[in-house]
Enzyme design. Sequence first.
Site, short mmCIF file in Angstrom:
data_model
loop_
_atom_site.label_atom_id
_atom_site.label_comp_id
_atom_site.label_asym_id
_atom_site.label_seq_id
_atom_site.Cartn_x
_atom_site.Cartn_y
_atom_site.Cartn_z
N ASN A 116 -3.52 13.64 -32.53
CA ASN A 116 -4.05 12.49 -33.27
C ASN A 116 -2.91 11.88 -34.09
OD1 ASN A 116 -6.03 10.73 -34.48
ND2 ASN A 116 -5.97 12.01 -36.32
N HIS A 118 -2.20 9.82 -37.65
CA HIS A 118 -2.86 9.59 -38.94
C HIS A 118 -1.90 8.81 -39.85
CE1 HIS A 118 -5.68 10.31 -42.16
NE2 HIS A 118 -4.68 10.67 -42.93
N SER A 145 1.78 10.48 -39.43
CA SER A 145 1.98 11.82 -38.86
C SER A 145 1.24 11.92 -37.54
CB SER A 145 1.37 12.89 -39.79
OG SER A 145 1.81 12.73 -41.12
N ASP A 154 -8.01 16.16 -39.87
CA ASP A 154 -6.59 15.86 -40.11
C ASP A 154 -5.80 17.08 -40.60
OD1 ASP A 154 -7.17 13.19 -39.47
OD2 ASP A 154 -7.67 12.71 -41.55
#
Length: 211
Positions: A116, A118, A145, A154
């Site tokens: 992912n 972020h 990130s 996260d």
Amino acid sequence: MPGGRRRTLARAKIAVLISGRGSNMAALLYASRAADCPYEIVLVASNDPEAQGLHLAAAEGIPTFAYPHKGMERTVHDALMHAEISKAGAEYVALAGYMRLLSPEFVNRWAGRMLNIHPSLLPKYKGLHTHERALEAGDSHAGCSVHIVTPALDDGKVLGHIRVAILPGDTPEALAARVLIAEHQLYPRVLAAFVSRATPQPPAGVPNDAA
Ligand code: GRF
């Protein structure tokens, strides 16, 4: 063999999940057009059939899938997405602005194979409104990130980040726009490194005996 034909290495197959604009998906896609990119995008999927990024993906010849999550149990919707991702032959999932919490079942199915992006320097500012929070805190830098997805929000191992200087007078919008430029640099680079490490590669330049 004469002519020096070489084995074409298989590229890692990626499904990208989006919910909106899809600019990070586009960054991943255009990076994948480089001949030496170790991944290819085999599906762009969304929980929102109106997601803008779906149009771009389709126009670029990438298979798309969308199914609205409204009124569905999370696990049922996730199972639908999982089925499409598997059908597309994806080996990895890249979340790129997928604004839907994923069930632990889905996350566990893709454990160690789902990334992912972020818009903060994790572990700072998990969740939403990251730029507002960085400005309110008086931070000198914001950033982005890329991390491995785990069931906690996260929270997985950070694979890479880019720091972005906060300028005097920055608004959340101005900062977000600059961080987005960094996101577009970071995600393709980290994904490429990640799949290269994870995918066994024969030595470069192995002659293709079978051809
Ligand atoms: C990006 O800021 C990303 O970091 C966050 O959601 C936003 C998605 O933007 N997770 P886009 O759809 O990739 O343009």
